[in-house]
Motif scaffolding. Structure first.
Motif, short mmCIF file in Angstrom:
data_model
loop_
_atom_site.label_atom_id
_atom_site.label_comp_id
_atom_site.label_asym_id
_atom_site.label_seq_id
_atom_site.Cartn_x
_atom_site.Cartn_y
_atom_site.Cartn_z
N ARG A 63 0.84 -1.22 0.00
CA ARG A 63 0.00 0.00 0.00
C ARG A 63 0.86 1.26 0.00
O ARG A 63 0.40 2.34 -0.35
CB ARG A 63 -0.91 0.03 1.24
N PHE A 64 2.10 1.09 0.42
CA PHE A 64 3.05 2.21 0.45
C PHE A 64 3.88 2.17 -0.84
O PHE A 64 4.53 1.17 -1.14
CB PHE A 64 3.98 2.11 1.66
N SER A 65 3.83 3.24 -1.58
CA SER A 65 4.60 3.30 -2.82
C SER A 65 5.16 4.70 -3.00
O SER A 65 4.77 5.64 -2.30
CB SER A 65 3.71 2.94 -4.01
N GLY A 66 6.09 4.82 -3.91
CA GLY A 66 6.68 6.12 -4.14
C GLY A 66 7.17 6.25 -5.56
O GLY A 66 7.11 5.30 -6.35
N ARG A 67 7.63 7.44 -5.87
CA ARG A 67 8.28 7.65 -7.16
C ARG A 67 9.14 8.89 -7.07
O ARG A 67 8.98 9.72 -6.16
CB ARG A 67 7.25 7.80 -8.27
N GLN A 68 10.03 9.01 -8.04
CA GLN A 68 10.89 10.18 -8.09
C GLN A 68 10.87 10.72 -9.51
O GLN A 68 10.91 9.96 -10.48
CB GLN A 68 12.33 9.83 -7.69
N PHE A 69 10.83 12.03 -9.62
CA PHE A 69 10.77 12.68 -10.92
C PHE A 69 12.17 13.08 -11.39
O PHE A 69 13.14 13.02 -10.62
CB PHE A 69 9.84 13.90 -10.83
N SER A 70 12.25 13.53 -12.63
CA SER A 70 13.55 13.86 -13.21
C SER A 70 14.24 15.02 -12.49
O SER A 70 15.46 15.16 -12.54
CB SER A 70 13.40 14.18 -14.70
#
Lengths: 111, 112
Positions: A63-70
């Motif tokens: 349920r815990f997710s993430g992302r990183q942008f450029s």
């Protein structure tokens, strides 16, 4: 030099909802890590992103997710919120293999 | 989750006294970090240690990276009221990871 910026500072959500938290690292820092802090469990590592790729992951449910942008900014998402997700969520940024600078955190309350 | 063993859990001291706290681990770390956290804020880095045996000072603060790489201590000399807060140790096992393992924290209170 601006520090690590986390938004929002405070958030109240209802069980079952989802939430997205944002973190802007120090300019030039490519590594962003997320931590959950609770009175019972202390500071627990969630995940780390480096150059838009998840490099490490802690022992938290999917349920815990993430992302990183450029631009190195990062977001974390928690879906289907539970009462136990109430915590201070902290983001930290770093140059490669350096020390980590933390933001002030987002205080999430699930009701 | 995995945690370091940090002691003492809390301290209540008189202004001007010296303070010592330490962290131990069953695992080897390549980096030890010491942070201070004030209520409602994120941890602020005090001292970073990158080599076994390293002794580093930052003003009235001194920290050491244990020779075994499984422990570290932090000393605060001549404590002042603004030293009040929660102190955390954190260890990192590998140089290419942002995963820090934190101690449970030492709560410091200073009586003027």
């Amino acid at each position: 030099k601006a520090g690590v910026t986390q938004t929002p500072r405070y958030l109240i959500k209802t069980r079952g909802q989802q939430v997205t938290l944002s973190c802007s690292p120090i300019s030039g820092h490519r590594s962003v890590s997320w931590y959950q802090q609770t009175p019972g469990q202390g500071l627990q590592f969630l995940f780390e992103y480096f150059s838009e790729t998840q490099r490490n992951k802690g022992n938290f449910p999917g349920r815990f997710s993430g992302r990183q942008f450029s631009n190195s900014r990062s977001e974390m998402n928690v879906s289907t919120l539970e009462l136990g997700d109430s915590a201070l969520y902290l983001c930290a940024s770093s140059l490669e293999a350096g020390s980590y600078t933390f933001g002030s955190g987002t205080r999430l309350t699930v009701v | 989750g995995q945690q370091l063993n940090q002691s003492p859990q809390s301290m209540f001291i008189q202004e001007g006294e010296d303070v010592s706290m330490n962290c131990t681990s069953s695992s080897i770390f390549n980096t030890w970090l010491w942070y201070k956290q004030d209520p409602g804020e994120g941890p602020v880095l005090l001292i970073a240690l990158y080599k076994a045996g390293e002794l580093t000072s930052n003003g009235r603060l001194t920290a050491q990276f244990g020779i075994t790489r499984k422990d570290s201590f932090l000393n605060i000399s001549a404590s002042i009221p603004s030293d009040v807060g929660i102190y955390f140790c954190a260890g990192r096992g590998s140089s290419n990871t942002g995963k820090l393992i934190f101690g449970q924290g030492t709560t410091l209170q200073v009586k003027p």
